[in-house]
Design an enzyme around this catalytic site. Structure first.
Site, short mmCIF file in Angstrom:
data_model
loop_
_atom_site.label_atom_id
_atom_site.label_comp_id
_atom_site.label_asym_id
_atom_site.label_seq_id
_atom_site.Cartn_x
_atom_site.Cartn_y
_atom_site.Cartn_z
N PHE A 121 1.08 -1.04 -0.02
CA PHE A 121 0.02 -0.03 0.08
C PHE A 121 0.85 1.20 -0.08
O PHE A 121 1.60 1.46 1.01
CB PHE A 121 -0.94 -0.31 1.26
CG PHE A 121 -1.88 1.08 1.45
CD1 PHE A 121 -3.01 1.23 1.14
CD2 PHE A 121 -1.45 2.13 2.46
CE1 PHE A 121 -3.98 2.33 1.32
CE2 PHE A 121 -2.57 3.03 2.65
CZ PHE A 121 -3.57 3.22 2.09
N LEU A 123 0.99 5.06 0.08
CA LEU A 123 0.27 6.24 0.28
C LEU A 123 1.09 7.56 0.79
O LEU A 123 1.42 8.51 0.29
CB LEU A 123 -0.81 5.98 1.48
CG LEU A 123 -1.46 7.33 1.85
CD1 LEU A 123 -2.62 7.73 0.54
CD2 LEU A 123 -2.59 6.99 3.09
N THR A 124 2.04 6.98 1.92
CA THR A 124 3.06 8.03 2.59
C THR A 124 4.02 8.61 1.54
O THR A 124 4.66 7.74 0.88
CB THR A 124 3.52 7.26 3.73
OG1 THR A 124 2.58 7.01 4.66
CG2 THR A 124 4.69 8.28 4.44
N GLY A 129 2.81 12.55 5.47
CA GLY A 129 2.64 11.17 6.20
C GLY A 129 1.00 11.12 6.96
O GLY A 129 0.19 10.50 6.31
N ASP A 238 -9.54 2.17 7.70
CA ASP A 238 -10.54 1.62 8.55
C ASP A 238 -10.64 0.07 8.86
O ASP A 238 -10.69 -0.45 9.71
CB ASP A 238 -12.05 2.13 8.01
CG ASP A 238 -12.23 3.42 8.55
OD1 ASP A 238 -11.35 4.23 9.32
OD2 ASP A 238 -13.28 4.20 7.90
N ARG A 241 -6.63 -1.00 10.02
CA ARG A 241 -6.29 -0.88 11.70
C ARG A 241 -6.47 -1.91 12.41
O ARG A 241 -5.72 -2.08 13.39
CB ARG A 241 -6.51 0.45 11.95
CG ARG A 241 -5.97 1.84 11.15
CD ARG A 241 -6.67 3.13 11.51
NE ARG A 241 -5.86 4.21 10.67
CZ ARG A 241 -6.32 5.39 10.36
NH1 ARG A 241 -7.45 5.48 10.73
NH2 ARG A 241 -5.39 6.16 9.73
N GLU A 362 0.03 3.29 9.92
CA GLU A 362 -1.39 3.41 9.64
C GLU A 362 -1.99 4.24 10.38
O GLU A 362 -3.19 4.14 10.79
CB GLU A 362 -1.79 1.83 10.01
CG GLU A 362 -1.31 0.96 8.71
CD GLU A 362 -2.27 -0.45 8.41
OE1 GLU A 362 -3.36 -0.41 8.66
OE2 GLU A 362 -1.56 -1.38 8.33
#
Ligand code: COS
Length: 384
Positions: A121, A123-124, A129, A238, A241, A362
């Site tokens: 994944f 994203l960051t 962040g 969601d 986590r 996360e």
């Protein structure tokens, strides 16, 4: 509320055996060498554990999120890096589950479900962040493809994954409503893995940088529509986590169990230290907080599975609570072992290092508190 079925208990017992026999003996060594253990990945694949995030029609187990968190917890009791193999597979593939078409699922899920392929994944970024709405990786439409330029960092499974769900901005002026999500496959020209991190904990799980230089991705790899990506990312987190929370929970239980056993064997002042009330009170608090974390994690997984309106809040609450418990409990486990706890002869120092990341990744626990508070207070917004 949640209820463990006979299937959940059988799954837990099967994974407990696998964790004890195949994973525990390798945990210290792969941590020390910061080495991705292909043999353990193969063992998880043979036990069908990579299939946990996927429906049966794509070769997955078709089981619920509670099953996945139970498995992550059991693996994390002995090795948090190994537990992350399963958590990372969920995190990397949930965007496809959430927004992918039937054709996209058929294309990518079977190899992910079998464990032949791993997912990541992305994203960051260095400048985004906690605040992914302001990412700077760009995707520009060009004919039947998008051209990606930018950099992602701290990506779990960097290098070992075949499938990367990558978030990029298509219209920076629109902020979180101007982003798109793509599947980028390993080997795509213009896509490379950059610097790998040397980390405090979860050292056997590779974490690294992804670089996109005029990387051309076909439009068939776009998940959902332009503008959907931020919500896909939020919905993914969601769902994911509770798995981080389960990792924290497993670390906490592993450390509690180890410290309790040690306290019955370690003799000082002529008796096992477990007979001292000071140690008993520490152990009792560790066990109690870990048990409380488990209730919250299992409940959150059940609510997320159901698509309950409180799912996002519970997902954040369980990650926040279980990771804080893991940090406290592992620190106390090291304390109970004293000087020995501070050495690599015993697993509790590794557990304490591994616990730390669960408060950070996360979404930091500061972000989780923000999510929880917003969910609580939005109720009153609706009334006004
Ligand atoms: N599910 C679906 N949609 C969601 C959502 C959720 N859980 N959370 C937010 N959204 C939607 C909002 O409804 C809003 O929609 P509209 O544009 O239609 O109004 C949109 O997303 C933007 O939401 P918001 O304004 O709340 O975004 P913010 O920029 O304020 O950010 C936080 C919200 C802080 C919660 C978000 O940035 C976040 O989770 N940050 C942490 C990221 C993270 O975990 N990083 C770790 C890297 S992944 S290993």
């Amino acid at each position: 509320m949640y209820e463990l079925t006979q299937e959940h208990i059988m799954l837990r017992n099967m994974v407990r055996d696998l964790a004890q026999n195949k994973v525990a003996p390798r945990a210290a060594e792969i941590d020390e060498k910061a080495e991705w253990p292909w043999d353990i990945a193969d063992a998880l694949a043979s036990a069908d554990l990579f299939g946990l995030p996927f429906p049966e029609q794509y070769g997955g187990t078709g089981t619920d999120l509670l099953s996945l968190v139970i498995v992550v917890e059991e693996l994390a009791k002995v090795c948090a890096s190994t537990a992350l193999m399963i958590g990372g597979q969920g995190l990397g593939s949930f965007p496809i589950a959430i927004a992918g078409t039937e054709e996209q699922k058929q294309r990518w899920f079977p190899k992910l479900a079998s464990g032949q392929h791993l997912a990541a994944f992305a994203l960051t970024e260095p400048g985004a962040g906690s605040d992914p709405a302001h990412m700077s990786t760009r995707a520009v439409r060009d004919g039947d493809s998008y051209v990606l330029n930018g950099q992602k960092i701290f990506i779990t499974h960097a290098g070992v994954a075949h499938i990367y769900t990558v978030f990029a901005t298509v219209d920076p002026a629109k902020g979180s409503r101007g982003q798109a999500c793509f599947v980028v496959e390993k080997g795509t020209p213009g896509f490379s893995v950059g610097k790998m991190e040397s980390k405090m904990g979860i050292r056997a799980s590779p974490t690294g940088e992804l670089i996109f230089e005029d990387c051309r991705v076909p439009i068939e790899n776009l998940l959902g529509k332009e503008g959907d990506a931020f919500k896909i990312a939020m919905q993914t987190l969601d769902k994911s986590r509770p798995a981080v929370a389960a990792q924290a929970l497993g670390i906490a239980q592993g450390a509690t169990d180890f410290a309790a056993r040690y306290a019955t064997e370690r003799v000082q002042f002529g008796q096992p230290i477990a007979q001292f009330q000071g140690i008993q009170f520490m152990l009792a608090d560790m066990e109690t907080k870990t048990a409380a974390a488990r209730e919250l994690v299992y409940k959150a997984a059940t609510l997320v599975q159901k698509g309950d309106r409180e799912a996002s809040k519970y997902s954040a609450m369980c990650k926040l609570f279980a990771s804080d418990v893991a940090m406290e409990v592992t620190t106390n486990a090291v304390q109970i072992l004293g000087g020995y706890g501070y050495t690599k002869e015993y697993p509790v120092e590794r557990m304490m290092r591994d616990a730390k990341i669960t408060q950070i990744y996360e979404g930091t626990n500061q972000i989780q508190r923000l999510v929880v508070a917003r969910a609580m207070l939005s109720r009153f917004d609706r009334l006004s």
